[in-house]
Design an enzyme around this catalytic site. Structure first.
Site, mmCIF file in Angstrom:
data_model
loop_
_atom_site.group_PDB
_atom_site.id
_atom_site.type_symbol
_atom_site.label_atom_id
_atom_site.label_comp_id
_atom_site.label_asym_id
_atom_site.label_seq_id
_atom_site.Cartn_x
_atom_site.Cartn_y
_atom_site.Cartn_z
ATOM 1 N N TYR A 152 0.887 -1.186 0.092
ATOM 2 C CA TYR A 152 -0.067 0.106 0.024
ATOM 3 C C TYR A 152 0.823 1.247 0.027
ATOM 4 C CZ TYR A 152 -4.149 2.718 0.763
ATOM 5 O OH TYR A 152 -5.451 3.536 0.524
ATOM 6 N N LYS A 164 -20.048 -20.232 -10.360
ATOM 7 C CA LYS A 164 -19.453 -19.861 -11.540
ATOM 8 C C LYS A 164 -17.858 -19.790 -11.464
ATOM 9 C CE LYS A 164 -20.401 -19.516 -16.068
ATOM 10 N NZ LYS A 164 -21.320 -20.220 -16.898
#
Length: 749
Positions: A37, A92
């Site tokens: 970060y 999925k």
């Protein structure tokens, strides 16, 4: 009712749902955080601003697909809404990951306005490498996909349309091949006019069906030129010049019935009225338009496919979308075009005509699959689907100019795909490549065994080894004929071979002072023991290695090999090694199969031989000598034995990284090992030497069956020439792997 409870329990137990987000970079320290970060993350941001393609280099975009739905056509359940459709979209995502290692975010949009869905997908383009539209009702789904394909530069694919079409088209090509019909001559009836039916019809025409031989029906009957009721521009594409007005009329004399409609839409009377050798794909879910039992009761010549896993020839979309996206993402395709869809069709059709590996049969309860009326589509758990379809998609994308990062070496790309299926694929591909660089003669004493014959064919086709089959020549020929195999290899029948007499004399010379008479030598080699005969071939230099044991007990293979070939000079024993392959690591365990209660000397031998074998595979060995003690924490005869073995290894192989005696967790957990700063072993060991056969054998079997490790072996160490042992129940794939190891062993012998 039990199934429904199981499904709810499956989704609710433990961590809720089916997916989680897992980091791919460490974030354990302040330094990690500063890179992940602020401030470090600024660098890739600036790089991407300067060059947008760097997003594929510095972020997960290139392997990230959005599964987008509004829940208006969820499975066969209808308009459940976006929230209720979320379990399907998560599912999925699992399939994308499981079959093609593609990451997915499922995105459920709470709107039935197609323009809002289009706008949402367009706004998401910076995030994703591709978009899979799912469970959106027709005709809106057609409009949404059309607009997105026009306006977006990443692949957009509506699986409900094209997935079913691709799989069923591949099955259709194979079914037509079986019945001897040309696609240009057939008449096909498609019952249903929704997303799947529309795409199935288009793809069938692209493959060669004449448009006027394509009859589409909906709930109002045949879609014909001039019909007004219930029409739209998408149905109009399939309006035929025909006198048929009902499904029953259209089915009469038809060669093919495609059902993408509802349970019971096809009747036995319709089936009876079809042309000879009819093909029926009843793909309604969860219940087909007609069951195979009902169709076969009327016609014995019918070829059936359904969407059900409990019937042969399941038209399952998982055979398509993971691999289609894999190929498209890997060349950074800007779209998935018609050429790519057709490439997937032909790749799947071709794969179903190839011999099906044992690993697939095992995944389906040991059912045998062979190209024919009951097997016209590959099975979803066939690992070869990835290796066939993704490259075909990538190649088609390159051929049609939509690939922005073409693949320059397709063979290496296929090897990379294999490696994504697990560490075992990567390791075995490396071993197979080494074997193929200099194939050796491998003698198989059980040459009449079906699995040996199939493995021999694979070894020849891939150029891994030169198999020699020992057995009755006539029985081998008969078996090959039964299996429809054409195998050009050397076959040795001990009863008639010109080698046998010289082998008899040599075996007698070797064993005459160990109780073997000349007549016994004749009996052993001509009739009794083909393993003795194979061992003699290796001993006399007529073969480079022996691989046997598929149909015998372990000692029945080792004993003849020891009597004829013998162990290496100066060794006190032979030793057994297993390669245990996990998702991200590989470990070598010894002795797991031979020496029951080794001495310190034998343990040292095991460690040194194991290290030699591991180096042979281009892996740097790190050896841990295991015990229940950590570096003298317990004083016991067993721990002192292991400690002495470590000393012997260090004396004989001073450059080898070896440590002990140590506990198993110390050997494999770096954080525990850090507490022993004096240890030469600075990271986890990759060779684990067990203090006795009890612990070694128990450990490898538990790791294999409970720990999910793939066991490759046993690899026999310390023989004068390469000999390896198969296990009862080994698959053809297992035999090929062991043969590749035997070749590599022979290359360095």
């Amino acid at each position: 009712m039990a199934k429904f409870k199981d499904a709810l329990e499956y989704h609710s137990s433990g961590r809720k749902g089916k997916v989680e987000v897992v980091p791919t970079k460490p974030c354990q320290t302040a330094a990690d955080l500063s890179l992940a970060y602020s401030p470090g993350v600024a660098e890739p941001c600036l790089a991407i601003q300067q060059n947008p393609d760097d997003a594929y280099k510095y972020t997960a975009k290139g392997n990230l697909v959005a599964v987008v739905s509004n829940g208006t056509a969820v499975l066969g359940l209808g308009n459940l809404g976006a929230l209720a459709g979320k379990p399907v979209m998560e599912g999925k995502g699992i399939l994308f990951k499981r079959f093609a290692d593609i990451d997915v975010f499922d995105i459920e949009l709470n709107t039935e306005d197609p323009d809002e869905i289009i706008k949402a997908c367009q706004l998401l383009e910076p995030t994703f490498g591709g978009i899979n539209l799912e469970d959106i009702k027709a005709p809106e789904c057609f409009y949404i996909e059309e607009e997105l394909k026009k306006t977006m530069q990443i692949p957009v694919f509506h699986d409900d349309q094209h997935g079913t079409a691709i799989i069923s088209a591949a099955a259709l090509l194979n079914a037509l091949m079986l019945v001897g019909k040309n696609i240009e001559d057939i008449r096909i009836v498609v019952n249903g006019a929704g997303a799947s039916a529309n795409s199935c019809a288009k793809l069938a025409i692209a493959l060669g069906v004449k448009p006027n031989n394509m009859i589409m029906c909906d709930t109002k009957g045949v879609i014909y030129k001039g019909r007004v009721e219930g029409m739209n521009k998408y149905k109009e594409l399939f309006a035929a010049e025909t006198h048929f007005r009902t499904l029953e009329e259209a089915a009469s004399g038809a060669d093919v019935l495609f059902g993408l409609s509802v349970k019971g839409a096809f009747t036995p009377e319709m089936v009876a009225s079809m042309a000879p050798n009819p093909i029926i794909f009843a793909m309604a879910n969860p219940d087909p338009e007609i069951t195979p039992e009902e169709a076969h009761a009327v016609r014995s010549d019918v070829i059936m496919a359904t969407g059900r896993s409990d019937y042969p020839n399941q038209v399952n979309n998982v055979l398509g979308f993971p691999f289609i996206f894999r190929g498209a993402l890997d060349v950074r395709a800007s779209c998935i075009n018609e050429a790519m869809k057709l490439a997937a069709v032909h790749a799947l059709a071709k794969l179903a005509r190839e011999e099906c590996p044992d690993s697939v049969s095992k995944a389906y309860g040991n059912e045998k699959f062979c190209f024919g009326p009951r097997y016209i589509i590959p099975k979803p758990f066939d690992p070869r689907v990835l290796l066939h379809v993704a490259p075909a998609i990538a190649q088609a994308a390159m051929d049609t100019g939509v690939a922005r990062q073409p693949i320059t070496d397709m063979d290496r790309y296929i090897e990379h795909l294999e490696s994504t299926q697990g560490k075992s694929k990567e390791i075995m591909r490396m071993i197979i490549n080494k074997a193929k660089s200099d194939p050796k003669k491998i003698v198989f004493p059980e040459g009449e065994h079906e699995k040996i014959l199939r493995a021999a064919q694979a070894l020849v086709e891939e150029g891994i080894a030169k198999p020699i089959l020992v057995g009755d020549r006539n029985k081998i020929a008969q078996k090959l004929n039964e299996l429809s195999l054409e195998l050009d290899v050397e076959v040795i029948d001990p009863a008639e071979s010109e080698l046998t007499e010289s082998y008899i004399q040599e075996l007698y010379r070797l064993r005459q002072r160990k109780g073997l008479t000349l007549s016994e030598s004749q009996r052993v080699l001509r009739r009794k023991s083909r393993t003795h005969f194979g061992s003699m071939m290796v001993h006399m230099g007529d073969a480079d290695a022996l691989l046997g044991g598929i149909d015998t007990h372990y000692p029945e293979t080792i004993r003849p090999a020891l009597e004829v070939i013998g162990k290496q000079h100066g060794l006190s024993s032979v030793h057994g090694l297993y390669m245990m392959v996990f998702k991200n690591n590989v470990y070598f365990l010894a002795d797991t199969t031979v020496t029951i209660d080794p001495t310190a000397e034998e343990l040292a031998e095991t460690a040194i031989l194991a290290a030699e074998k591991v180096r042979m595979l281009d892996i740097e060995p790190r050896v841990a000598m295991l015990s229940f003690s950590n570096f003298g924490s317990v004083d016991h005869p067993q721990t002192r034995k292991v400690k002495r073995a470590v000393e012997i290894v260090k004396e004989r192989a001073p450059d080898l990284i070896v440590e002990g005696e140590m506990q198993a967790d110390t050997a494999v957990v770096p954080e525990i090992l850090e507490g022993f700063t004096f240890s030469k072993l600075k990271t986890n060991a990759n060779i684990l030497i067990f203090p006795d056969l009890n612990s070694g054998n128990i450990c490898y079997k538990l790791l294999h069956h409970l720990g999910g490790g793939e066991a490759i072996g046993p690899i026999l160490m310390g023989m004068n020439k390469p000999v390896h042992v198969l296990q009862r129940g080994d698959s053809v794939d297992d035999i090929v792997k062991m043969a590749a190891l035997a070749v590599v062993d022979a290359q360095t012998a």
